[in-house]
Design an enzyme around this catalytic site. Structure first.
Site, mmCIF file in Angstrom:
data_model
loop_
_atom_site.group_PDB
_atom_site.id
_atom_site.type_symbol
_atom_site.label_atom_id
_atom_site.label_comp_id
_atom_site.label_asym_id
_atom_site.label_seq_id
_atom_site.Cartn_x
_atom_site.Cartn_y
_atom_site.Cartn_z
ATOM 1 C CG HIS A 124 -1.907 0.964 1.416
ATOM 2 N ND1 HIS A 124 -1.677 2.271 1.787
ATOM 3 C CD2 HIS A 124 -3.248 0.860 1.243
ATOM 4 C CE1 HIS A 124 -2.826 2.910 1.839
ATOM 5 N NE2 HIS A 124 -3.794 2.086 1.507
ATOM 6 C CG ASP A 201 0.399 -2.688 6.212
ATOM 7 O OD1 ASP A 201 -0.592 -2.903 6.936
ATOM 8 O OD2 ASP A 201 0.353 -1.977 5.194
ATOM 9 C CD GLN A 204 -6.988 -4.667 3.924
ATOM 10 O OE1 GLN A 204 -7.920 -5.421 4.180
ATOM 11 N NE2 GLN A 204 -7.176 -3.396 3.635
ATOM 12 C CE LYS A 227 -7.428 -0.278 6.212
ATOM 13 N NZ LYS A 227 -8.090 -0.006 4.937
#
Ligand code: PMP
Length: 408
Positions: A124, A201, A204, A227
């Site tokens: 990202h 990261d 997700q 999220k």
């Protein structure tokens, strides 16, 4: 494994029973942000109604209550990710903020001219740009682990890339635009064999399957509350205490100090050293509640439900004429990126929106991924445990209807 009672669960999410242009909302943009259960919404309201106050500062009861709730949330996060100590949990604004913190703080201390930072081809923008900025400042270079046409990292190239110039590896656990779940254990073990720390990261990842930072042996891990069924504006940086104690503060201000004179400031201990200024107290408390909520459902159960949904979607969508999936990794999360013939993703997304179906279109903040595939962007449907196979049927029918209109 317990199956989820989706009908009951959906009642916890008031927005899921709203309508868009008179059609029931089909919310399939969960990778961008998840919806919030009423338990989190109530908690936010309760915080502001009953004990809103500033933390760590007051002798008065409200401040003590707010501080206790804020620190309790930190403990919940620590338990959720398996941190050894809650002092290793730093509250941030989100994933982007956490990566900027590490890039700036670690980079200022450890990056020398000629050094490099290793990321992957599917990051990202928030795991590219902060590193580019610090590399430019320090005279270091950014290197990239490549991927193949399925959206899978070329791990055989990793040993050659991990040379003595690499000072940190920063990698996404799960790709937000391809759905790929990366072999992070392997990357961490190869990097550690060369004494190179790794940042993951997990923006997700944390909402989809259980994560244990000690089992991963990861040095830094970041994610966003929004999220994970929590509020926006709050996120987490986990760091091993040896690193967090070692690194210089990111921002200066109140709370991150022990003593201040005009001549010298002594910084505070962890975690406060990295939390300058009034934090997002309600956000942290709301995130704690969101963690309670998904812990009660069980992350293994969530994973099973979402695996079922994504397999169903891939099977049903494969029958749509002209469909092309972008990202075909075997190990994947509940994200499906696709294109239909040469229809522009934006046009398809707009016609789906008119049918009440919310998907995301565009580059998903991963422009290098789009460049690699030679496309302007994709349509992305991303599923959460509260989605249903009926909603996927509506998506498939909606895509067919939109494609018929757009292709005449
Ligand atoms: N990394 C990944 C993999 C993401 O999916 C996102 C959000 N799309 C981010 C980083 C940035 O998260 P935030 O905008 O919450 O800081």
């Amino acid at each position: 494994m317990a199956r989820l009672d989706t009908d009951r669960i959906r009642k916890d999410f008031p927005i899921l029973s709203t309508t868009i242009y008179g059609k029931p909302l089909v919310y399939l943009d969960n990778a961008a942000t998840t919806q919030k259960p009423v338990q989190v919404l109530d908690m936010l309201e309760q915080y502001y109604r009953e004990y809103n106050s500033n933390v760590h500062r007051g002798v008065h009861l409200l401040s003590q209550q707010a501080t206790a709730a804020y620190e309790q949330a930190r403990k919940k996060v620590a338990a959720f990710i398996g941190a050894a100590e809650s002092d290793e949990v730093i509250f941030t604004k989100g994933t982007t903020d956490g990566i900027n913190l590490v890039a700036s703080s670690y980079g200022r201390k450890y990056l020398q001219p000629g050094d490099s930072v290793l990321i992957s081809a599917m990051e990202h923008h928030s795991n590219i740009v902060p590193w580019q900025m610090i590399c430019e400042e320090r005279g270091a270079v950014l290197k990239v682990i490549p991927m193949d046409k399925n959206g899978v990292l070329k791990l055989d190239e990793l040993p050659g890339l991990l040379d003595e110039k690499v000072k940190i590896v920063s990698l996404t656990y799960v790709s937000n635009s391809l759905g790929t779940v990366n072999p992070v254990h392997e990357v961490i073990s190869q990097a550690h064999a060369k004494n190179i720390p790794v940042l993951l990261d997990a923006a997700q990842a944390v909402q989809h399957f259980p994560i244990d930072v000690q089992e991963l042996d990861v040095d830094f891990l970041v994610f966003s509350g929004h999220k994970l069924y929590g509020p926006t504006g709050i996120g987490v940086l986990y760091g091993k205490s040896v690193w967090l104690n070692d690194l210089p503060p990111y921002q200066g201000g109140g709370d991150m100090i022990k003593t201040v004179t005009f001549a010298k400031t002594v910084y505070n201990v962890l975690p406060y050293k990295f939390e300058a200024g009034t934090p997002d107290i309600s956000g942290a408390v709301g995130l704690g509640k969101a963690i309670d909520y998904i812990t009660e459902l069980g992350l293994d159960t969530i994973r099973e439900q979402e695996d079922m949904l994504v397999q169903y979607a891939l099977t049903e969508m494969a029958a749509i004429p002209g469909i092309r999936f972008i990202g075909q990794a075997e190990k994947r999360s509940s994200v499906v990126s696709f294109l239909i013939n040469d229809i522009h993703p934006y046009d398809l997304g707009e016609l789906l929106d008119k049918q009440g179906i919310a998907i995301r279109t565009g580059h998903h903040c991963t422009e290098p991924v789009m460049d690699y595939f030679g496309i302007p962007g994709t349509c992305r449907a991303s599923f959460a445990f509260y989605n249903t196979t009926e909603e996927i049927d509506l998506l498939v029918a909606g895509i067919k209807r939109a494609a018929a209109i757009l292709q005449g």
